[in-house]
Enzyme design. Sequence first.
Site, PDB file in Angstrom:
ATOM      1  N   TYR A  74       0.961  -1.207   0.053  1.00 54.04           N
ATOM      2  CA  TYR A  74       0.043  -0.092  -0.090  1.00 54.04           C
ATOM      3  C   TYR A  74       1.029   1.267   0.011  1.00 54.04           C
ATOM      4  O   TYR A  74       0.704   1.886   0.887  1.00 54.04           O
ATOM      5  CB  TYR A  74      -0.941  -0.066   1.258  1.00 54.04           C
ATOM      6  CG  TYR A  74      -1.863  -0.890   1.128  1.00 54.04           C
ATOM      7  CD1 TYR A  74      -2.316  -1.671   0.049  1.00 54.04           C
ATOM      8  CD2 TYR A  74      -2.670  -1.196   2.278  1.00 54.04           C
ATOM      9  CE1 TYR A  74      -3.407  -2.594   0.221  1.00 54.04           C
ATOM     10  CE2 TYR A  74      -3.874  -2.352   2.499  1.00 54.04           C
ATOM     11  CZ  TYR A  74      -3.994  -2.843   1.254  1.00 54.04           C
ATOM     12  OH  TYR A  74      -5.182  -3.785   1.523  1.00 54.04           O
TER      13      TYR A  74
ATOM     14  N   PHE B 208     -13.909  -2.812   0.710  1.00 49.53           N
ATOM     15  CA  PHE B 208     -14.473  -1.849  -0.253  1.00 49.53           C
ATOM     16  C   PHE B 208     -16.101  -1.767   0.000  1.00 49.53           C
ATOM     17  O   PHE B 208     -17.066  -1.911  -0.713  1.00 49.53           O
ATOM     18  CB  PHE B 208     -14.690  -2.527  -1.672  1.00 49.53           C
ATOM     19  CG  PHE B 208     -13.188  -2.601  -2.502  1.00 49.53           C
ATOM     20  CD1 PHE B 208     -12.165  -1.582  -1.867  1.00 49.53           C
ATOM     21  CD2 PHE B 208     -12.864  -3.401  -3.516  1.00 49.53           C
ATOM     22  CE1 PHE B 208     -11.008  -1.465  -2.519  1.00 49.53           C
ATOM     23  CE2 PHE B 208     -11.556  -3.209  -4.295  1.00 49.53           C
ATOM     24  CZ  PHE B 208     -10.786  -2.420  -3.535  1.00 49.53           C
TER      25      PHE B 208
ATOM     26  N   GLY C 259     -17.141  -0.135  -2.922  1.00 44.60           N
ATOM     27  CA  GLY C 259     -17.714  -1.127  -3.844  1.00 44.60           C
ATOM     28  C   GLY C 259     -19.159  -0.939  -4.288  1.00 44.60           C
ATOM     29  O   GLY C 259     -20.264  -1.488  -3.868  1.00 44.60           O
TER      30      GLY C 259
ATOM     31  N   THR D 123     -22.258   0.143  -6.557  1.00 47.23           N
ATOM     32  CA  THR D 123     -22.500  -0.097  -8.062  1.00 47.23           C
ATOM     33  C   THR D 123     -23.643   0.756  -8.463  1.00 47.23           C
ATOM     34  O   THR D 123     -23.840   1.154  -9.741  1.00 47.23           O
ATOM     35  CB  THR D 123     -23.204  -1.494  -8.516  1.00 47.23           C
ATOM     36  OG1 THR D 123     -24.146  -1.730  -7.609  1.00 47.23           O
ATOM     37  CG2 THR D 123     -21.987  -2.469  -8.217  1.00 47.23           C
TER      38      THR D 123
END
Length: 278
Positions: free
Chosen positions: A61, A206, A210, A212
């Site tokens: 990272y 996420f 994450g 959508t």
Amino acid sequence: MSSDELTAAAAGTWKLGDLTVNRMGFGSMRLAGSPDREVALQVLRRAVELGVDHIDTAAFYGPALDLIREALSPYPDNLVITSKIGPGDSPERGFHNATTAAELRVQLDENLRRLGVDHLDVVNLRIMNQPGESLAERFHWLTEFRDAGLIRHLGISNVSPHHLDEAEAIAPVVCVQNRYSLETSRSDDAFIQVCADRGVAYVPFFAIAGTTGTAATAVQTVAKSHNATDQQIRLAWTLHQSPTVLAIPGTGNPAHLEQNIAAAAIMLSTEDLTLLNA
Ligand SMILES: NC(=O)c1ccc[n+]([C@@H]2O[C@H](COP(=O)([O-])OP(=O)(O)OC[C@H]3O[C@@H](n4cnc5c(N)ncnc54)[C@H](OP(=O)(O)O)[C@@H]3O)[C@@H](O)[C@H]2O)c1
């Protein structure tokens, strides 16, 4: 919410082996996105000030390990740092996946050196999860590092339920870290319960990223009723999936950090959850 009430402890605690942590933690991957190093250090120090005692990281990272050391070392006794090995990034090889004990050991040693510690609290074996992929051999090597005193507890990441069976046949697993959000990987709903039944923490990544958009309208409606942001509702939703879920939202932004910690106190009603899950 006054700043006195802003605490990562608001969602309660769960355990990683014999280590108890607040369920609202912090993911360090997005520190690289801070406008400058000072802001990243400020985010880390503020997180701990607000009760974060579980920080997720990895050597790949970018500067995360070095920032954690600079901001927080000497580390508070109660701080649990979780890292992951498996994926690696080096100038010679680019992004790659460790396949031998020696490669995993090099990655582990990099974590220890850059964090300035003699052992890691929790290390996840992060796999690619390709069809038919077994983690047994690599997980066995991690148990050897654990037995040598370099790791306290083991976890697994990016895995399917059968990988938990495979790993637990070798050694105790304290956490599963998978991609999961209101709108992604809902097949893990059942896996979260399997983990909970076995006392294994489930740590979604996420949870915010994450997105959508398919649940956007429901999220906005619930957010409005709680005077919260959409991202806070997404985080609160993950924490409501099981008392064994640990959140690790990532940010390089001090204002977002405080909002994420405030999400630990959001209590979603049955009606909220029905609307979100629809
Ligand atoms: N095991 C694995 O394979 C794996 C893979 C990926 C990540 N991880 C771990 O999981 C942690 C969480 O994942 P993540 O950091 O990618 O995703 P995340 O927490 O779902 O979302 C981070 C993104 O959302 C933004 N954000 C965060 N808080 C916000 C807020 N309150 N309002 C608006 N935007 C917000 C961040 O931007 P700003 O910086 O602008 O806030 C960033 O773009 C990582 O930090 C890492 O430790 C593990």
